[in-house]
Design an enzyme around this catalytic site. Structure first.
Site, mmCIF file in Angstrom:
data_model
loop_
_atom_site.group_PDB
_atom_site.id
_atom_site.type_symbol
_atom_site.label_atom_id
_atom_site.label_comp_id
_atom_site.label_asym_id
_atom_site.label_seq_id
_atom_site.Cartn_x
_atom_site.Cartn_y
_atom_site.Cartn_z
ATOM 1 N N GLY A 61 0.839 -1.196 0.000
ATOM 2 C CA GLY A 61 0.000 0.000 0.000
ATOM 3 C C GLY A 61 0.870 1.240 0.000
ATOM 4 C CE LYS A 62 5.330 4.999 -0.148
ATOM 5 N NZ LYS A 62 6.418 4.267 0.525
ATOM 6 N N GLY A 63 0.374 5.836 0.563
ATOM 7 C CA GLY A 63 -0.519 6.982 0.689
ATOM 8 C C GLY A 63 0.225 8.281 0.501
#
Length: 425
Positions: free
Chosen positions: A113-115
């Site tokens: 994931g990444k934000g």
């Protein structure tokens, strides 16, 4: 939730395209089925939110927040939150996919994931940043969770922001939930050894590669591009193991000393001068920041941002070994030339996976309610990094491909096998 047209990526090759080109090569080598290929190339979830924040002057400013879950096949998604002016959906998607492959290559039970939030934290007060972190957390309250998606610090964020995120998530759930985020301050359940973990993994990877190339660390020279957390720790730990660090760089420029830079002195100077090396007397400043790529050294460690090695400058690189401390520092178009030159590359998804490895240890400790010693953390992370390097090196020999494609092969094969055992839809 509101969709906002992303700002275009300027002056650099698209990192998502670079990642997909390598993914495609590895998928072809593995003979991946169309079904599995389609599942693995597409992110599982993409969330874009608008975050209205009251600024210190009383005005409301709306920020764009992004979270991409690329995969949750191996386990909960894992990946940092980036606060930067150029945060872009393509970049976040690429970084989320990189996290999937990074977790798989070191064999830990996470997806990717990444934000990110498009903002400039350097121009914001502590109060404004705190309000933004808490608003982002609430907007992602159904996305985050210790068994769903576990964020961490990235560019522009650190332990302070992770503490706010943990607190906001905990308040919303009516209980303290340490394991929702990693990279926390020690007193909130952070892990010993986390600060230096990524740089330490770079050091372990570099020494493993130097052994294969028969480069003696005590006679080797090294350049470290980027002197933030990853670069400075990698430089310090490599220096401790005998390498001579002849050049380092940061946003203020590149610095060179043919006799070797005293890394402890450079770190001390940086810490006393607003986090930059401008004016450091232990080395001469080079006329161009990118001149350090052209130095004749054994090891080059790009540890800053994406796309610093491209087809524009790759011809001038003289290092025998590149160990990627940053995510995506080498563009796809530069790969072929690097391979033709016979330079070994320890790719980002392997070389800088020490950080996510110790993040995993932090999550495990939070779930156990038990703290490990720094010695245990370092010993276990070193073993995982060395085993991962050996696994990728064997795949490189077996498939007759460069280390980068071998790392993708190892990672994709693990995720694909897991998907097949779990069953398609």
């Amino acid at each position: 939730m509101a969709y906002i047209e992303p700002a275009p990526i300027k002056d650099k090759e698209n990192p998502l395209e670079s990642m997909m080109e390598r993914f495609n090569i590895a998928a072809e080598k593995l003979g991946l089925s169309d079904e599995v290929y389609s599942v693995l190339k597409n992110p599982a979830k993409q969330v874009i939110v608008s975050l209205p924040i009251t600024m210190d002057n009383g005005k409301i400013k709306v920020f764009e927040g992004i979270r991409v879950v690329h995969s949750n096949i191996l386990g909960p998604a894992k990946g940092g939150i980036r606060f930067a002016p150029d945060v872009h959906i393509d970049e976040v998607r690429a970084l989320a996919a990189w996290m999937t492959w990074k977790c798989a290559v070191v064999d830990i039970p996470y997806g990717g994931g990444k934000g990110g939030v498009r903002c400039n934290p350097r121009e914001m007060s502590k109060g404004e940043i705190e309000r933004l972190v808490r608003a982002y957390t609430l907007a992602m309250i159904d996305v985050f969770g210790p068994d769903k998606d576990i964020p961490a610090p990235d560019m522009g964020t650190g332990p302070r922001e992770m503490a706010w995120l943990m607190d906001e998530y905990s308040k919303a759930n009516g209980m303290t939930v340490n394991a929702v985020v990693t990279g926390k301050p020690l007193v909130l359940g952070g892990s010993l050894g986390r600060t230096e973990a990524t740089g330490r993994g770079v050091m372990v990877s570099a020494l493993a590669a130097m052994e294969k190339l028969k480069i003696n660390p005590f006679q080797a020279t090294c350049v470290v591009q980027g002197f933030g957390n990853v670069g400075s720790w990698a430089a310090q730990l490599l220096e401790e193991r005998g390498l001579k660090i002849v050049s380092i760089s940061d946003i203020s420029g590149a610095y060179y000393n043919s006799n070797g830079i005293n890394i402890q002195e450079a770190i001390k100077y940086r810490n006393e001068h607003n986090g930059i090396l401008e004016g450091f007397h232990g080395a001469e400043k080079l006329s161009r920041a990118d001149e350090l790529f052209e130095l004749e050294v054994d090891v080059l460690v790009p540890a800053a941002v994406e796309d610093v090695i491209t087809k524009k400058n790759v011809d001038k690189i003289k290092a025998k070994l590149i160990v990627e401390g940053a995510n995506g520092p080498t563009s796809f178009n530069a790969d072929k030339i690097i391979n033709e030159k016979g330079i070994m590359v320890v790719p980002d998804i392997l070389a800088n996976a020490g950080g996510v490895t110790v993040s995993y240890f932090e999550w495990v400790q939070n779930r156990l309610g038990y703290k490990w010693t720094a010695e245990r953390v370092n010993r276990r992370s070193d073993r995982i990094m060395k085993e991962a390097f050996d696994h990728v090196y064997k795949a490189s020999v077996k498939y007759d491909v460069p280390m980068r494609i071998a790392a993708y092969i190892v990672a994709i094969d693990k995720v694909a096998q897991t998907y097949q055992y779990r069953g398609g839809y």
